[in-house]
Write an enzyme that holds these catalytic residues in place. Structure first.
Site, PDB file in Angstrom:
ATOM      1  N   HIS A 184      40.568  36.928  34.859  1.00  0.00           N
ATOM      2  CA  HIS A 184      40.277  37.631  36.196  1.00  0.00           C
ATOM      3  C   HIS A 184      41.583  38.291  36.554  1.00  0.00           C
ATOM      4  CE1 HIS A 184      38.149  37.060  40.158  1.00  0.00           C
ATOM      5  NE2 HIS A 184      39.078  37.900  40.335  1.00  0.00           N
ATOM      6  N   LEU A 220      43.519  45.390  37.503  1.00  0.00           N
ATOM      7  CA  LEU A 220      44.469  46.016  36.845  1.00  0.00           C
ATOM      8  C   LEU A 220      44.958  47.611  37.562  1.00  0.00           C
ATOM      9  CD1 LEU A 220      43.839  46.065  32.831  1.00  0.00           C
ATOM     10  CD2 LEU A 220      45.972  45.131  34.140  1.00  0.00           C
ATOM     11  N   ARG A 221      43.919  47.758  38.532  1.00  0.00           N
ATOM     12  CA  ARG A 221      44.035  48.938  39.566  1.00  0.00           C
ATOM     13  C   ARG A 221      44.045  50.246  38.866  1.00  0.00           C
ATOM     14  NH1 ARG A 221      42.908  45.344  43.354  1.00  0.00           N
ATOM     15  NH2 ARG A 221      44.488  44.288  44.243  1.00  0.00           N
ATOM     16  N   ASP A 261      33.317  41.568  42.095  1.00  0.00           N
ATOM     17  CA  ASP A 261      34.493  40.819  42.724  1.00  0.00           C
ATOM     18  C   ASP A 261      35.329  41.665  43.636  1.00  0.00           C
ATOM     19  OD1 ASP A 261      36.303  38.443  42.612  1.00  0.00           O
ATOM     20  OD2 ASP A 261      37.662  40.018  42.039  1.00  0.00           O
ATOM     21  N   HIS A 301      31.427  36.416  43.091  1.00  0.00           N
ATOM     22  CA  HIS A 301      32.618  36.401  44.186  1.00  0.00           C
ATOM     23  C   HIS A 301      31.799  35.796  45.497  1.00  0.00           C
ATOM     24  CE1 HIS A 301      35.687  37.729  47.074  1.00  0.00           C
ATOM     25  NE2 HIS A 301      34.717  37.657  47.705  1.00  0.00           N
ATOM     26  N   HIS A 311      37.213  32.345  41.048  1.00  0.00           N
ATOM     27  CA  HIS A 311      38.278  31.820  42.187  1.00  0.00           C
ATOM     28  C   HIS A 311      37.521  30.755  43.133  1.00  0.00           C
ATOM     29  CE1 HIS A 311      36.358  34.824  44.390  1.00  0.00           C
ATOM     30  NE2 HIS A 311      37.077  35.896  43.913  1.00  0.00           N
ATOM     31  N   ASN A 341      41.954  36.183  49.041  1.00  0.00           N
ATOM     32  CA  ASN A 341      40.684  35.738  49.546  1.00  0.00           C
ATOM     33  C   ASN A 341      39.861  35.460  48.279  1.00  0.00           C
ATOM     34  OD1 ASN A 341      38.129  35.771  50.773  1.00  0.00           O
ATOM     35  ND2 ASN A 341      37.723  37.850  50.112  1.00  0.00           N
ATOM     36  N   ASP A 386      43.434  35.860  38.934  1.00  0.00           N
ATOM     37  CA  ASP A 386      42.993  36.707  40.134  1.00  0.00           C
ATOM     38  C   ASP A 386      44.297  37.744  40.439  1.00  0.00           C
ATOM     39  OD1 ASP A 386      41.678  38.234  41.859  1.00  0.00           O
ATOM     40  OD2 ASP A 386      41.141  36.552  43.096  1.00  0.00           O
ATOM     41  N   HIS A 413      49.589  44.614  44.976  1.00  0.00           N
ATOM     42  CA  HIS A 413      49.507  45.501  46.062  1.00  0.00           C
ATOM     43  C   HIS A 413      50.843  46.278  46.515  1.00  0.00           C
ATOM     44  CE1 HIS A 413      45.293  44.637  47.139  1.00  0.00           C
ATOM     45  NE2 HIS A 413      45.527  43.352  47.170  1.00  0.00           N
TER      46      HIS A 413
HETATM   47  O1  DOR Z   1      42.521  38.577  47.568  1.00  0.00           O
HETATM   48  C1  DOR Z   1      41.962  39.076  46.781  1.00  0.00           C
HETATM   49  N1  DOR Z   1      42.255  40.270  46.227  1.00  0.00           N
HETATM   50  N2  DOR Z   1      40.624  38.634  46.417  1.00  0.00           N
HETATM   51  C2  DOR Z   1      39.724  39.456  45.965  1.00  0.00           C
HETATM   52  O2  DOR Z   1      38.621  38.931  45.758  1.00  0.00           O
HETATM   53  C3  DOR Z   1      40.084  40.868  45.543  1.00  0.00           C
HETATM   54  C4  DOR Z   1      41.590  41.102  45.333  1.00  0.00           C
HETATM   55  C5  DOR Z   1      41.947  42.366  45.422  1.00  0.00           C
HETATM   56  O3  DOR Z   1      41.242  42.992  44.599  1.00  0.00           O
HETATM   57  O4  DOR Z   1      42.962  42.867  45.768  1.00  0.00           O
END
Ligand code: DOR
Length: 437
Positions: free
Chosen positions: A71, A74-75, A163, A190, A243, A289, A316, A320
């Site tokens: 999980h 990779l953006r 997700d 999710h 998660h 989350n 997960d 960011h």
């Molecule tokens: O905290 C989270 N960030 N939960 C998710 O389900 C998605 C993820 C994200 O893509 O940043």
């Protein structure tokens, strides 16, 4: 995948742990042209052969199947300023991972064969490890119509999920399970009822009341897990719960499994290491989350890991940028990075006698491999080996400033850690090493 030359290695006297083979023993490991040639208590190697290989003393180290993180975000495509396939896989191998399953909430969303192929091609060219794309359940993650699950499968997707967002429409979830079954793909849930989570910012409870922040009740997760378990039973499709964060979720999954529902589940290190009290300082690095829960939940997650209700530990990893994270709590993005901090936290479970070394390794190797249906997760293979050498005793202070990831939203920065990946072999060659020649 970027590839070095497949190597010849002789690892002396390591603790070889391969849960799939039921192996946990001190042994020498000979790797010849990238493939495991022999594993024995003491290997006699001719002088000529020794000259052709790198011999390393692995006393006190664990030699295990390469770790798999099922999980990861990779953006790429679309948010390359947070992470790329190149940087995310570099972070993976630095953390001891040889494979990562990447979630479809990219831009564009991975809801088509084109995007899946793009990810695989990029990974082949620039990735430091295996990348396993996960396709979207619904087109554009809109929760309205199904994506072409068969096409995603044919292009190389190993599972489907929305997700980051729940599938609120129960009929759509039923159809997704029915289609995925035809293609033998697991559906990753999710689990969140967004009506119940209702714009909440953290776990609903004493701490949210004290901080005056809108809470997300455990029920928001549990209601959806209950629904998805019922639908998986109806469709007889493999359901995987992502998660898991609450005691009630663990209970529901345990009961369903006892009834024979084909369900598997994962949790993440932050759910067995941190509680909602971490949010007392309003630091958005702890905003995620599903949210960090209570000590009772942490204990239940540990019991779920111990009794096998929770099959896998995934990170997960959710990178960011400072822009999205370093802002007022209310507006900060959800998510934390995990690839370069997970291993020592997983080893904490071994030190606390919650998991045996073999059980801990299984949660990040053969179990995720089985769930995703990929031929990884064991040292017993004729293919070039994927392997991780772990130094379980190494102590250090975690410095996120040194991470390979492009992002820095790590809640464990500055924490005393014990245990680290010493070397990661991907397809028989060194993808990462902390051993100085
Ligand atoms: O905290 C989270 N960030 N939960 C998710 O389900 C998605 C993820 C994200 O893509 O940043």
């Amino acid at each position: 995948m970027q590839r070095g030359k497949s190597g010849n290695f002789l690892f002396r006297n390591g603790r070889v742990i391969d849960p799939l083979q039921g192996m946990d023993a001190l042994a020498d490991v000979l790797i010849w042209e990238g493939r495991v040639a022999e594993i024995r208590p003491r290997l006699e190697i001719s002088r000529e052969r020794l000259a052709e290989l790198q011999e390393m003393d692995m006393t006190g180290k664990w030699i295990v199947p390469g770790l798999i993180d099922m999980h990861v975000h990779l953006r790429e495509p679309g948010e390359e300023y947070k992470e790329t396939i190149a940087s995310g896989t570099r972070a993976a191998v630095a953390g001891g991972y040889v494979a990562v399953a990447c979630m479809p909430n990219t831009r564009p969303v991975n809801d088509s064969a084109t995007v899946t192929r793009f990810i695989l091609e990029r990974a082949e060219r620039e990735g430091a490890c295996h990348v396993l794309p996960v396709g979207a359940i619904s087109k554009g993650l809109q929760g309205e119509s199904l994506s072409e699950i068969g096409e995603l499968r044919a292009a190389g997707a190993v599972a489907v999920t929305d997700d980051g967002r729940p599938i609120m429409d129960s009929l759509l979830m039923r159809r997704a399970l029915e289609y995925a079954r035809i293609f033998d793909l697991p559906v990753i849930s999710h689990a969140e009822d967004s009506r119940l989570s209702h714009g909440g910012l953290m776990n609903e409870g004493t701490v949210s009341t004290m901080l005056g922040l809108r809470g997300i009740p455990s029920a928001a997760e549990e209601v959806m897990i209950a629904r998805d378990l019922i639908l998986a039973e109806l469709a007889q499709c493999r359901l995987h719960i992502a998660h898991v964060s609450t005691a009630g979720s663990v209970r529901l999954i345990r009961q369903a499994r006892e009834r024979g529902v084909p369900v598997t589940a994962e949790t993440a290190p932050h759910y067995f290491t941190l509680t909602d009290e971490a949010l007392m300082g309003f630091d958005p690095v702890f905003k995620v989350n599903p949210p960090l829960r209570t000590e009772d939940d942490v204990q239940a997650i540990k019991r779920g890991l111990r009794d096998g209700t929770l099959d896998a530990i995934a990170t997960d990893h959710a990178p960011h940028s400072v822009l999205e994270k370093d802002t007022e709590f209310e507006f900060a993005a959800n998510g934390m990075i995990g690839l370069e901090s997970a291993l020592p936290l997983i080893l904490d479970l071994v030190r606390a006698d919650i998991l045996t070394p073999s059980e801990a390794i299984a949660k990040v190797s053969c179990n995720p491999a089985r769930i995703l249906g990929v031929p990884l997760g064991t040292l017993q293979t004729r293919e070039p080996v994927n392997l991780t050498v772990i130094d379980p005793d190494k102590t250090y202070i975690l410095d996120a400033g040194q991470f390979e990831s492009k992002s820095r939203n790590c809640p464990f920065h500055g924490r005393h850690m014990q245990g680290q990946a010493l070397m990661t072999l991907v397809k028989g060659s060194i993808a990462y090493s902390r051993i100085t020649p």
